[in-house]
Design a protein around this motif. Structure first.
Motif, PDB file in Angstrom:
ATOM      1  N   PRO A 176     -15.102  -6.927   9.053  1.00 51.54           N
ATOM      2  CA  PRO A 176     -14.389  -6.035   8.163  1.00 51.54           C
ATOM      3  C   PRO A 176     -13.313  -6.905   7.316  1.00 51.54           C
ATOM      4  CG  PRO A 176     -14.537  -5.139  10.251  1.00 51.54           C
ATOM      5  CD  PRO A 176     -14.790  -6.526  10.443  1.00 51.54           C
ATOM      6  N   ARG A 177     -13.359  -6.533   6.089  1.00 47.52           N
ATOM      7  CA  ARG A 177     -12.141  -6.995   4.986  1.00 47.52           C
ATOM      8  C   ARG A 177     -10.926  -6.335   5.424  1.00 47.52           C
ATOM      9  NH1 ARG A 177     -15.648  -5.411   0.356  1.00 47.52           N
ATOM     10  NH2 ARG A 177     -13.720  -4.282  -0.494  1.00 47.52           N
ATOM     11  N   PRO A 178      -9.986  -7.259   5.387  1.00 45.67           N
ATOM     12  CA  PRO A 178      -8.516  -6.772   5.949  1.00 45.67           C
ATOM     13  C   PRO A 178      -8.057  -5.388   5.138  1.00 45.67           C
ATOM     14  CG  PRO A 178      -8.379  -8.924   4.968  1.00 45.67           C
ATOM     15  CD  PRO A 178      -9.789  -8.708   4.998  1.00 45.67           C
ATOM     16  N   GLU A 179      -8.365  -5.551   3.814  1.00 46.90           N
ATOM     17  CA  GLU A 179      -7.808  -4.411   3.138  1.00 46.90           C
ATOM     18  C   GLU A 179      -8.438  -2.865   3.625  1.00 46.90           C
ATOM     19  OE1 GLU A 179     -11.300  -5.959   0.323  1.00 46.90           O
ATOM     20  OE2 GLU A 179      -9.800  -6.685   1.835  1.00 46.90           O
ATOM     21  N   HIS A 180      -9.544  -2.880   4.207  1.00 42.36           N
ATOM     22  CA  HIS A 180      -9.813  -1.641   4.750  1.00 42.36           C
ATOM     23  C   HIS A 180      -8.752  -1.221   5.843  1.00 42.36           C
ATOM     24  CE1 HIS A 180     -13.539  -2.617   2.574  1.00 42.36           C
ATOM     25  NE2 HIS A 180     -13.310  -1.591   2.202  1.00 42.36           N
ATOM     26  N   ALA A 181      -8.870  -2.302   6.739  1.00 44.06           N
ATOM     27  CA  ALA A 181      -8.137  -1.870   8.075  1.00 44.06           C
ATOM     28  C   ALA A 181      -6.441  -1.622   7.734  1.00 44.06           C
ATOM     29  CB  ALA A 181      -7.880  -3.211   8.911  1.00 44.06           C
ATOM     30  N   VAL A 182      -5.941  -2.394   6.626  1.00 46.91           N
ATOM     31  CA  VAL A 182      -4.457  -2.022   6.310  1.00 46.91           C
ATOM     32  C   VAL A 182      -4.459  -0.516   5.712  1.00 46.91           C
ATOM     33  CG1 VAL A 182      -2.691  -2.624   4.612  1.00 46.91           C
ATOM     34  CG2 VAL A 182      -3.857  -4.503   5.652  1.00 46.91           C
ATOM     35  N   LEU A 183      -5.394  -0.196   4.767  1.00 44.53           N
ATOM     36  CA  LEU A 183      -5.432   1.045   4.383  1.00 44.53           C
ATOM     37  C   LEU A 183      -5.264   2.172   5.378  1.00 44.53           C
ATOM     38  CD1 LEU A 183      -7.438   0.085   1.151  1.00 44.53           C
ATOM     39  CD2 LEU A 183      -5.028   0.778   1.290  1.00 44.53           C
ATOM     40  N   ILE A 184      -6.096   2.038   6.446  1.00 41.48           N
ATOM     41  CA  ILE A 184      -6.394   2.898   7.409  1.00 41.48           C
ATOM     42  C   ILE A 184      -5.066   3.059   8.308  1.00 41.48           C
ATOM     43  CG2 ILE A 184      -7.268   3.377   9.771  1.00 41.48           C
ATOM     44  CD1 ILE A 184     -10.177   2.288   8.690  1.00 41.48           C
ATOM     45  N   GLU A 197      -6.566   7.354  -4.399  1.00 40.23           N
ATOM     46  CA  GLU A 197      -5.577   7.927  -5.294  1.00 40.23           C
ATOM     47  C   GLU A 197      -4.917   6.779  -6.082  1.00 40.23           C
ATOM     48  OE1 GLU A 197      -2.707  10.166  -3.129  1.00 40.23           O
ATOM     49  OE2 GLU A 197      -4.057  11.743  -2.607  1.00 40.23           O
ATOM     50  N   TRP A 198      -4.916   5.522  -5.500  1.00 38.92           N
ATOM     51  CA  TRP A 198      -4.300   4.289  -6.451  1.00 38.92           C
ATOM     52  C   TRP A 198      -5.045   3.120  -6.405  1.00 38.92           C
ATOM     53  CZ3 TRP A 198      -2.841  -0.093  -3.516  1.00 38.92           C
ATOM     54  CH2 TRP A 198      -2.980  -0.079  -2.631  1.00 38.92           C
ATOM     55  N   ASN A 199      -5.965   2.941  -5.641  1.00 39.31           N
ATOM     56  CA  ASN A 199      -6.702   1.696  -5.547  1.00 39.31           C
ATOM     57  C   ASN A 199      -8.143   1.843  -5.794  1.00 39.31           C
ATOM     58  OD1 ASN A 199      -7.984  -0.533  -4.520  1.00 39.31           O
ATOM     59  ND2 ASN A 199      -6.647  -0.855  -2.596  1.00 39.31           N
ATOM     60  N   SER A 200      -8.460   1.074  -6.959  1.00 41.31           N
ATOM     61  CA  SER A 200      -9.482   1.157  -7.646  1.00 41.31           C
ATOM     62  C   SER A 200     -10.713   0.656  -6.793  1.00 41.31           C
ATOM     63  CB  SER A 200      -9.627   0.608  -8.750  1.00 41.31           C
ATOM     64  OG  SER A 200      -9.426  -0.764  -8.914  1.00 41.31           O
ATOM     65  N   ASP A 201     -10.669  -0.018  -5.593  1.00 42.11           N
ATOM     66  CA  ASP A 201     -11.625  -0.820  -4.845  1.00 42.11           C
ATOM     67  C   ASP A 201     -11.606  -0.038  -3.616  1.00 42.11           C
ATOM     68  OD1 ASP A 201     -13.336  -2.704  -4.146  1.00 42.11           O
ATOM     69  OD2 ASP A 201     -11.854  -4.025  -3.478  1.00 42.11           O
ATOM     70  N   ALA A 230       0.724  -1.350   0.108  1.00 38.54           N
ATOM     71  CA  ALA A 230       0.175   0.124   0.040  1.00 38.54           C
ATOM     72  C   ALA A 230       0.920   1.276  -0.072  1.00 38.54           C
ATOM     73  CB  ALA A 230      -0.921  -0.120   1.138  1.00 38.54           C
ATOM     74  N   ARG A 231       1.744   1.150   0.627  1.00 35.40           N
ATOM     75  CA  ARG A 231       2.636   2.405   0.753  1.00 35.40           C
ATOM     76  C   ARG A 231       3.372   2.614  -0.571  1.00 35.40           C
ATOM     77  NH1 ARG A 231       5.856   2.742   6.538  1.00 35.40           N
ATOM     78  NH2 ARG A 231       4.545   3.956   7.503  1.00 35.40           N
ATOM     79  N   SER A 232       3.677   1.513  -1.265  1.00 35.36           N
ATOM     80  CA  SER A 232       4.378   1.824  -2.586  1.00 35.36           C
ATOM     81  C   SER A 232       3.056   1.890  -3.714  1.00 35.36           C
ATOM     82  CB  SER A 232       5.150   0.565  -2.938  1.00 35.36           C
ATOM     83  OG  SER A 232       4.558  -0.631  -2.994  1.00 35.36           O
ATOM     84  N   ARG A 233       1.962   1.816  -3.474  1.00 35.78           N
ATOM     85  CA  ARG A 233       0.732   1.778  -4.212  1.00 35.78           C
ATOM     86  C   ARG A 233       0.743   0.873  -5.147  1.00 35.78           C
ATOM     87  NH1 ARG A 233      -1.044   8.079  -4.427  1.00 35.78           N
ATOM     88  NH2 ARG A 233      -0.823   8.333  -1.949  1.00 35.78           N
ATOM     89  N   ALA A 291      -8.043   8.402   5.155  1.00 29.49           N
ATOM     90  CA  ALA A 291      -7.417   7.093   4.685  1.00 29.49           C
ATOM     91  C   ALA A 291      -8.376   6.703   3.199  1.00 29.49           C
ATOM     92  CB  ALA A 291      -7.919   5.989   5.511  1.00 29.49           C
ATOM     93  N   VAL A 292      -9.712   7.201   3.097  1.00 25.17           N
ATOM     94  CA  VAL A 292     -10.286   6.898   1.784  1.00 25.17           C
ATOM     95  C   VAL A 292      -9.768   7.815   0.900  1.00 25.17           C
ATOM     96  CG1 VAL A 292     -12.490   7.410   0.619  1.00 25.17           C
ATOM     97  CG2 VAL A 292     -12.391   6.451   3.334  1.00 25.17           C
ATOM     98  N   ARG A 293      -9.285   9.027   0.957  1.00 25.17           N
ATOM     99  CA  ARG A 293      -8.669   9.761  -0.125  1.00 25.17           C
ATOM    100  C   ARG A 293      -7.483   9.296  -0.676  1.00 25.17           C
ATOM    101  NH1 ARG A 293     -10.101  15.982   2.136  1.00 25.17           N
ATOM    102  NH2 ARG A 293     -12.473  15.717   1.379  1.00 25.17           N
ATOM    103  N   SER A 294      -6.554   8.799   0.484  1.00 21.44           N
ATOM    104  CA  SER A 294      -5.269   8.435   0.249  1.00 21.44           C
ATOM    105  C   SER A 294      -5.322   7.030  -0.603  1.00 21.44           C
ATOM    106  CB  SER A 294      -4.455   7.919   1.249  1.00 21.44           C
ATOM    107  OG  SER A 294      -2.917   7.648   1.062  1.00 21.44           O
ATOM    108  N   ALA A 295      -6.209   5.839  -0.260  1.00 17.08           N
ATOM    109  CA  ALA A 295      -6.432   5.015  -0.688  1.00 17.08           C
ATOM    110  C   ALA A 295      -7.225   5.034  -2.280  1.00 17.08           C
ATOM    111  CB  ALA A 295      -7.570   3.942  -0.048  1.00 17.08           C
TER     112      ALA A 295
END
Length: 153
Positions: free
Chosen positions: A113-121, A83-87, A22-25, A77-81
């Motif tokens: 909760p799906r783990p991707e949301h937690a990771v992105l936060i 920017e690079w994540n389509s889901d 996620a950090r490297s998008r 978190a939503v804005r940052s995600a």
């Protein structure tokens, strides 16, 4: 990783890989790491991630967390995600935050909760904290282990 049970080690490793991706998008690497997290026990994954989110929020807001702080964490978190994540699924982010803070509606039956949301936060909070993931993964596992060994009244 310390001498943790295999499942905890796998969750910690996949969490670290998802954070790095996620950090490297990198959508592909992120999806692979999230898939690995999805193969583990969802309750344990959610517990570790919730503890990481809670710990980071507490450190970022040592004088107490207010509704505006939670809204800010969600928005960032939503804005940052996005920017690079389509889901990007906003209700998933809300579920992670409310669950981590213990304010989720317990009468409503919701999926974990799906783990991707937690990771992105977590990634956004780590950026704000200017810290690495390893410390928070270790703290989360240690806190969960400590809580499991305490006697319930």
């Amino acid at each position: 990783m310390p001498e943790w049970p295999p499942t905890v080690r796998a969750i910690a490793s996949a969490t670290d890989e998802a954070i790095t991706a996620a950090r490297s998008r990198s959508e592909t690497d992120f999806a692979d790491a999230v898939r690995a997290l999805g193969a583990e026990d969802s309750a344990q994954v959610a517990s570790i991630h919730a503890e990481m989110v809670r710990s980071l929020l507490e450190e970022l807001h040592p004088d107490g967390l207010e509704g505006e702080d939670v809204q800010d964490a969600l928005t960032r978190a939503v804005r940052s995600a996005a920017e690079w994540n389509s889901d990007v699924d906003v209700p998933g982010f809300v579920e992670v935050l409310t669950g981590a803070l213990g304010v989720a509606d317990t009468e409503e039956k919701r999926p974990s909760p799906r783990p991707e949301h937690a990771v992105l936060i977590i990634v956004d909070l780590l950026v704000r904290r200017k810290s690495s993931a390893e410390k928070y993964i270790r703290q989360a596992v240690a806190e969960i282990q400590r809580a499991q060994t305490m006697e319930m009244p």
